[in-house]
Design an enzyme around this catalytic site. Structure first.
Site, PDB file in Angstrom:
ATOM      1  N   CYS A 125       0.868  -1.175   0.000  1.00 55.65           N
ATOM      2  CA  CYS A 125       0.000   0.000   0.000  1.00 55.65           C
ATOM      3  C   CYS A 125       0.904   1.225   0.000  1.00 55.65           C
ATOM      4  CB  CYS A 125      -0.901  -0.010   1.233  1.00 55.65           C
ATOM      5  SG  CYS A 125      -1.904   1.471   1.476  1.00 55.65           S
ATOM      6  N   CYS A 141      -0.634   3.607  -6.945  1.00 51.97           N
ATOM      7  CA  CYS A 141      -1.461   2.975  -5.914  1.00 51.97           C
ATOM      8  C   CYS A 141      -1.625   1.519  -6.319  1.00 51.97           C
ATOM      9  CB  CYS A 141      -2.818   3.665  -5.816  1.00 51.97           C
ATOM     10  SG  CYS A 141      -4.027   2.835  -4.746  1.00 51.97           S
TER      11      CYS A 141
END
Length: 273
Positions: free
Chosen positions: A76, A191
């Site tokens: 992440c 992302c």
């Protein structure tokens, strides 16, 4: 370690880390992958940094109480940007691999000298990202430029499994980025959710030949290097079934393992809050 597969924790705020999970599965065929999605707090991109650091600390402490992790992968960008330094300080005995927007390979690949980055607001606004950006540009060719856009709403659409909404957002965010910097020829998917919809990116790129940069393979290579000794020790030991856990309802992660990974039998367990 002998006789058992090394345990690799894979953390994300939701389903985006599945893109990294996929790369780890290929690079570490004998590791046991334990996935944790903090979907009760997703999306991370708009959370205050200090609150995220406290949340990550509590989750990792609880995780280590349940499982003897040999390696932790923060799959992440936002969690890495705001929390990896604090986690490494708290757990010096645990190798931790983070993920960050792949600016270095993008600047090496670009021909025009213009690189685009799509990521969450939290990632782009973090001190870690700003330091990375400055360091990469300092070592890049003269005239190189990095252009960012916060892709608001995109991670959430992918989290919901809404492919139509995700494709529309890919198009709109990419169009806005290119309108502001038309010379971009290399695009960083900043992302881990974003590579799950590569088909949407390719459709959005039609008429704009772009090189798409996904850092998942680099993360997997780093994890492999850190686990090289353990992998040699266990040889072909059974890795067991992957473990799937989440902090909210299990439905989203269950659906995502089928939708994005093609797994039909993943059993997701919701942690007690």
């Amino acid at each position: 370690m002998s006789g058992s597969a090394p345990i690799v924790g894979v953390f994300d705020s939701g389903v985006g880390g599945l893109s990294v999970w996929r790369a780890l599965r290929e690079a570490l065929p004998h590791a046991h992958l334990s996935y944790l999605a903090d979907n009760a707090w997703a999306p991370y991109g708009e959370r205050p940094a200090e609150a995220l650091r406290e949340r990550l600390g509590a989750l990792v402490r609880g995780w280590r109480d349940r499982e003897p992790l040999n390696l932790l992968v923060l799959a992440c960008n936002t969690a890495t940007a705001v929390g990896i330094d604090a986690l490494r300080a708290e757990h010096p005995d645990l190798p931790i691999v983070g993920i960050e927007p792949a600016l270095r390979p993008a600047l090496a690949a670009t021909r025009s000298g213009r690189v685009g980055v799509l990521a969450t607001r939290a990632t782009l606004g973090s001190a870690r990202y700003q330091a990375l950006r400055a360091a990469c540009l300092a070592n890049a060719a003269d005239g190189a430029a990095v252009h960012e856009r916060a892709a608001d709403g995109l991670a959430d659409a992918i989290e919901r499994g809404d492919e139509a909404a995700a494709e529309a957002l890919c198009r709109s965010h990419l169009r806005a980025l290119l309108d502001g910097a038309p010379g971009i020829d290399t695009l960083v998917l900043g992302c881990t959710h974003y590579p799950l919809v590569l088909g949407s990116w390719r459709a959005a790129c039609e008429g704009h030949p772009l090189t798409l940069i996904d850092p998942a393979e680099a993360v997997a290579r780093r994890a492999l290097s850190l686990l090289a000794g353990a992998a040699a020790a266990v040889g072909a030991a059974s890795r067991g079934d992957p473990a799937w856990r989440c902090t909210g309802g299990p439905e989203a992660l269950t659906r995502a393992t089928r939708q994005w990974l093609g797994l039909s039998s993943a059993e997701v367990f919701a942690l007690q809050s």
